[in-house]
Design an enzyme around this catalytic site. Structure first.
Site, PDB file in Angstrom:
ATOM      1  CG  ASP A 263      45.381  41.981  41.089  1.00 54.17           C
ATOM      2  OD1 ASP A 263      44.969  41.111  40.293  1.00 54.17           O
ATOM      3  OD2 ASP A 263      44.680  42.453  41.996  1.00 54.17           O
TER       4      ASP A 263
ATOM      5  CG  ASP B 205      41.484  42.030  44.817  1.00 50.46           C
ATOM      6  OD1 ASP B 205      42.314  41.225  44.351  1.00 50.46           O
ATOM      7  OD2 ASP B 205      40.744  42.714  44.099  1.00 50.46           O
TER       8      ASP B 205
END
Length: 149
Positions: free
Chosen positions: A128, A110
């Protein structure tokens, strides 16, 4: 069905490859800072908001099983798959890319921290965003189609 599956596969591969390319850049040192967003490497060992991180490496195997269960269900629902093949290509390409991270790194890569106007409490990635877009399209299609019937 063959044409739908081919389109699904192409979209799957494009989203998967693009996400892995971006993550490769991030893992190898790319970062960025502005008033609106920060780009910096974080490994997420759970799912959204680090939920289920207590499962450790078991989580990646659970996710693989879930992918196969959902794909099997979609194959059995041919009409639903045919009408939404491109959306499933986006969702599965992104989801599988995140699962690959669990095998390649210590967690999902991330890197986007949004802090413009609100300080968003989670760090996320391109995959995402693609999953959210895919699910959003599916929901919009279902809402729109239910109103026209």
């Amino acid at each position: 069905m063959k044409k739908s599956f081919l389109i699904f596969l192409v979209i799957f591969l494009v989203v998967f490859a693009l996400d892995q390319f971006i993550k490769h850049l991030i893992v190898h040192g790319f970062d960025y800072e502005s008033e609106a967003v920060s780009i910096a490497l974080i490994y997420n060992k759970g799912v959204a908001f680090s939920m289920f991180s207590f499962l450790g490496s078991t989580l990646k195997y659970i996710q693989i099983v879930l992918v196969f269960v959902v794909l099997t269900a979609l194959v059995r629902q041919k009409e639903f798959f045919i009408h939404n093949h491109y959306v499933f290509g986006i969702i599965f390409g992104a989801g599988c890319s995140n699962i690959l991270d669990r095998f390649t790194y210590v967690g999902v890569v991330d890197y986007i921290h949004w802090h413009y106007v609100i300080d968003f409490p989670a760090v996320f990635n391109f995959a995402d965003v693609m999953i959210d877009i895919g699910v959003g399209i599916l929901i919009m299609k279902m809402l729109f189609l239910s109103k026209t019937k």
